[in-house]
Design a protein around this motif. Structure first.
Motif, mmCIF file in Angstrom:
data_model
loop_
_atom_site.group_PDB
_atom_site.id
_atom_site.type_symbol
_atom_site.label_atom_id
_atom_site.label_comp_id
_atom_site.label_asym_id
_atom_site.label_seq_id
_atom_site.Cartn_x
_atom_site.Cartn_y
_atom_site.Cartn_z
ATOM 1 N N THR A 230 2.920 -6.151 -29.385
ATOM 2 C CA THR A 230 2.546 -4.972 -30.167
ATOM 3 C C THR A 230 1.211 -5.178 -30.862
ATOM 4 N N MET A 231 1.012 -6.342 -31.456
ATOM 5 C CA MET A 231 -0.251 -6.619 -32.136
ATOM 6 C C MET A 231 -1.416 -6.646 -31.158
ATOM 7 N N LEU A 232 -1.182 -7.215 -29.982
ATOM 8 C CA LEU A 232 -2.237 -7.238 -28.974
ATOM 9 C C LEU A 232 -2.662 -5.823 -28.626
ATOM 10 N N ALA A 233 -1.689 -4.932 -28.499
ATOM 11 C CA ALA A 233 -2.011 -3.543 -28.180
ATOM 12 C C ALA A 233 -2.710 -2.845 -29.346
ATOM 13 N N LEU A 234 -2.266 -3.102 -30.586
ATOM 14 C CA LEU A 234 -2.809 -2.392 -31.736
ATOM 15 C C LEU A 234 -4.173 -2.910 -32.172
ATOM 16 N N TYR A 235 -4.336 -4.231 -32.205
ATOM 17 C CA TYR A 235 -5.540 -4.810 -32.779
ATOM 18 C C TYR A 235 -6.645 -5.081 -31.763
ATOM 19 N N SER A 236 -6.297 -5.097 -30.482
ATOM 20 C CA SER A 236 -7.322 -5.420 -29.492
ATOM 21 C C SER A 236 -8.377 -4.331 -29.387
ATOM 22 N N ASP A 237 -8.017 -3.082 -29.679
ATOM 23 C CA ASP A 237 -8.963 -1.981 -29.523
ATOM 24 C C ASP A 237 -10.213 -2.183 -30.367
ATOM 25 N N SER A 238 -10.033 -2.457 -31.649
ATOM 26 C CA SER A 238 -11.182 -2.645 -32.539
ATOM 27 C C SER A 238 -12.003 -3.864 -32.131
ATOM 28 N N LEU A 239 -11.322 -4.930 -31.704
ATOM 29 C CA LEU A 239 -12.054 -6.132 -31.297
ATOM 30 C C LEU A 239 -12.868 -5.882 -30.032
ATOM 31 N N ALA A 254 -11.791 4.086 -35.656
ATOM 32 C CA ALA A 254 -10.816 3.771 -36.701
ATOM 33 C C ALA A 254 -10.382 5.014 -37.447
ATOM 34 N N ILE A 255 -11.269 5.989 -37.607
ATOM 35 C CA ILE A 255 -10.898 7.219 -38.307
ATOM 36 C C ILE A 255 -9.771 7.930 -37.557
ATOM 37 N N GLY A 256 -9.950 8.116 -36.250
ATOM 38 C CA GLY A 256 -8.884 8.741 -35.457
ATOM 39 C C GLY A 256 -7.641 7.879 -35.373
ATOM 40 N N ALA A 257 -7.823 6.568 -35.187
ATOM 41 C CA ALA A 257 -6.679 5.663 -35.057
ATOM 42 C C ALA A 257 -5.885 5.572 -36.355
ATOM 43 N N ASN A 258 -6.577 5.564 -37.498
ATOM 44 C CA ASN A 258 -5.873 5.464 -38.772
ATOM 45 C C ASN A 258 -5.002 6.679 -39.041
ATOM 46 N N LEU A 259 -5.443 7.845 -38.600
ATOM 47 C CA LEU A 259 -4.618 9.034 -38.779
ATOM 48 C C LEU A 259 -3.327 8.918 -37.978
ATOM 49 N N THR A 260 -3.417 8.422 -36.761
ATOM 50 C CA THR A 260 -2.196 8.247 -35.977
ATOM 51 C C THR A 260 -1.322 7.137 -36.560
ATOM 52 N N GLU A 261 -1.937 6.158 -37.212
ATOM 53 C CA GLU A 261 -1.130 5.133 -37.870
ATOM 54 C C GLU A 261 -0.364 5.708 -39.055
ATOM 55 N N HIS A 262 -0.975 6.670 -39.756
ATOM 56 C CA HIS A 262 -0.227 7.364 -40.808
ATOM 57 C C HIS A 262 0.975 8.081 -40.206
ATOM 58 N N ALA A 263 0.758 8.710 -39.049
ATOM 59 C CA ALA A 263 1.886 9.368 -38.369
ATOM 60 C C ALA A 263 2.930 8.341 -37.948
ATOM 61 N N ARG A 264 2.464 7.179 -37.481
ATOM 62 C CA ARG A 264 3.419 6.134 -37.075
ATOM 63 C C ARG A 264 4.232 5.636 -38.272
ATOM 64 N N SER A 265 3.633 5.687 -39.456
ATOM 65 C CA SER A 265 4.376 5.252 -40.639
ATOM 66 C C SER A 265 5.539 6.198 -40.933
ATOM 67 N N ILE A 266 5.428 7.467 -40.506
ATOM 68 C CA ILE A 266 6.582 8.362 -40.613
ATOM 69 C C ILE A 266 7.730 7.815 -39.765
ATOM 70 N N LEU A 267 7.394 7.418 -38.552
ATOM 71 C CA LEU A 267 8.408 6.839 -37.673
ATOM 72 C C LEU A 267 8.972 5.552 -38.263
#
Length: 518
Positions: A230-239, A254-267
């Protein structure tokens, strides 16, 4: 659950308010570097080794059997493992602080600041690892309200400190120091709370048990592979972006990705209680786990889809009003791609939490690892020709394939949920329920473009009754409507997962005394 939602709501408000402040005070280059620091240090979180999940699972299990001695051995052994992980985090952080800044496409004058921020962030990981044993105990007891209070205090304090730090000028080390201080405060509060909840459970080196350590690692060994993937999938993009493109390109992604991370926090708020719930139910053998899983994936879809539909239909407009017109095109494209990913993979997250609670998550390992590797390969292949949108596509493709082709098979094999039942619960009913809201949002976007954020949020609020109506008519089962109405009226009702003949008494009354770990 309500406590989780309270923390989530505050976190969302803080994130929406604070993100533009941070971006504009740091600038595209330094903000991109800050995101990259988070991505690099995020991998040190693997030193958790899935042990917190094991603590949660076994504390919940032995709470159901009322065996404080077994809980003490679990907690003491886990603390010993976390202490080793914390020492490794400090050592690896020091190495990363020296090596990694050399490979970033950024001005040489900013690299020492990035290195110092990495070292401080590694210390934050070390403190957080030690705190994980206490946090895992609180979760295992399903005392989510107490945990949420601590998280709420931490988020508010972090936000206030970030504002004060940036008001005196952009500084990555000072931002990292804020996160370190918050981690220390959380450690103290976690420890105090867990000792109050379980006064009979004491941690001591004498309670460290080799057999318990092996059993923890046997459980967590599988979890850490899932976590690493999971971390490889999430953090590799920025690297990938920071190495192959100018580091300033990380900012719109990161602006677009952070918004989806807020949505993921709902999950996360929904899936968070499912792991201890599944473990506790398995220990009591209630036979209700398939029902819990089917309802969880359906209800999670009903909750998340209004957010994702807003991102898909109106995401670029929101980013322009929120961050500025320079981020509309790229940030909006990234947001839409990642929101589409989350639409289909939300149910997969619910299933994963339940399987971990049941200690049946080994079946997920190959799929998670393959998905992460494909993600990285596609991101590297697509970043040059398509830019940051190509990196987002590299995330979308493997996640959607896994959610559609693999998750239903696992649900059938491990929980006995047929493919048709999974399809209806995970996608068809939530999608049908969201159609009125999606149509209303599209009309608002087409006929009444929002001139400012206040108008935008008012428009979203005006459309939300359509989401509630769709969920009520098409998303909820009749018994769920009955329970919802009774809850609103203040009547006490039987829980959804308490079927005919289910034992709903205090689990301590019917606990079975078995001192050995399962």
């Amino acid at each position: 659950m309500l406590a989780n939602w309270g923390v989530f709501s505050v976190t969302i408000v803080i994130g929406f308010t604070l993100s533009p402040y941070i971006v504009h005070h740091l600038g595209a280059t330094l903000y991109g570097a800050w995101v990259t620091v988070g991505a690099m240090i995020g991998y040190l979180g693997l030193l958790d080794l899935g042990i917190r999940g094991a603590v949660t699972r076994y504390i919940a299990h032995y709470e159901g059997r009322h065996e404080p001695g077994a809980q003490a051995r679990i907690a003491s052994s886990a603390l010993a493992l976390f202490s080793v992980g914390a020492a490794l985090a400090l050592a690896l952080g020091a190495i990363l602080a020296v090596v990694m800044p050399r490979y970033l496409d950024m001005p040489a004058a900013d690299r020492p600041e990035v290195g110092l921020a990495i070292a401080i962030a590694a210390a934050t990981v070390a403190v957080s690892l030690v705190g994980n044993v206490y946090g895992g105990m609180i979760v295992g007891l399903q005392r989510f309200t107490l945990l949420s209070r601590i998280e709420l205090l931490a988020e508010v304090g972090r936000a206030a400190a970030v504002v004060l730090v940036l008001a005196h000028g952009p500084s990555l080390p000072q931002l990292a120091a804020v996160h370190f201080s918050v981690a220390c405060v959380k450690l103290v509060l976690y420890r105090r709370t867990s000792r109050r909840l379980l006064p009979e459970v004491r941690m001591h080196p004498a309670f460290v048990d080799r057999d318990v350590v092996r059993r923890i690692l046997a459980f967590s060994g599988i979890s850490v592979i899932l976590q690493a993937a999971t971390m490889l999938a999430l953090y590799s993009d920025s690297l990938v972006i920071s190495v192959l493109l100018p580091i300033s390109a990380v900012t719109p992604f990161a602006i677009g990705a952070n918004l989806t991370e807020h949505a993921r926090s709902i999950l996360n708020s929904i899936s968070f209680p499912l792991m201890p719930l599944a473990s506790h139910a398995q220990a009591r053998d209630t036979g209700q786990l398939p029902l819990v899983a089917a309802r969880s994936v359906r209800l999670s879809g009903l909750v998340i889809l209004p957010v994702l539909a807003t991102f898909l239909i109106r995401g670029p407009t929101f980013i322009g009003l929120w961050m500025g017109p320079e981020y509309v095109r790229t940030g909006g494209n990234v947001l839409r791609i990642l929101a589409a990913t989350l639409c289909l993979s939300a149910s997969y997250q619910m299933l994963t939490s339940i399987l971990i609670g049941m200690h049946r998550h080994r079946v997920l390992v190959r799929a998670f690892v393959l998905e992460a590797l494909v993600n990285v390969v596609l991101s590297i292949a697509l970043v040059r020709p398509l830019g940051v949108e190509g990196v987002a596509l590299g995330t979308l493709i493997p996640q959607v394939v896994a959610a559609i082709a693999f998750a239903p098979l696992v649900a059938r094999r491990e929980l006995g949920i047929r493919y048709a039942e999974w399809t209806v619960a995970a996608w068809l009913r939530p999608a049908a329920a969201i159609l009125p809201f999606a149509a209303g949002s599209w009309l608002l976007e087409s006929l009444w473009p929002a001139p400012d954020l206040t108008t935008f949020f008012l428009q979203v609020a005006a459309a939300l009754p359509l989401a509630v109506l769709g969920a009520w008519v098409l998303g909820l089962a009749p018994e769920e409507r009955r329970i919802a109405l009774a809850t609103v009226r203040g009547h006490r009702v039987q829980p959804l997962d308490a079927g005919p003949g289910a034992d709903v008494r205090d689990p301590r009354v019917t606990a079975r005394a078995r001192p050995s770990l399962p």
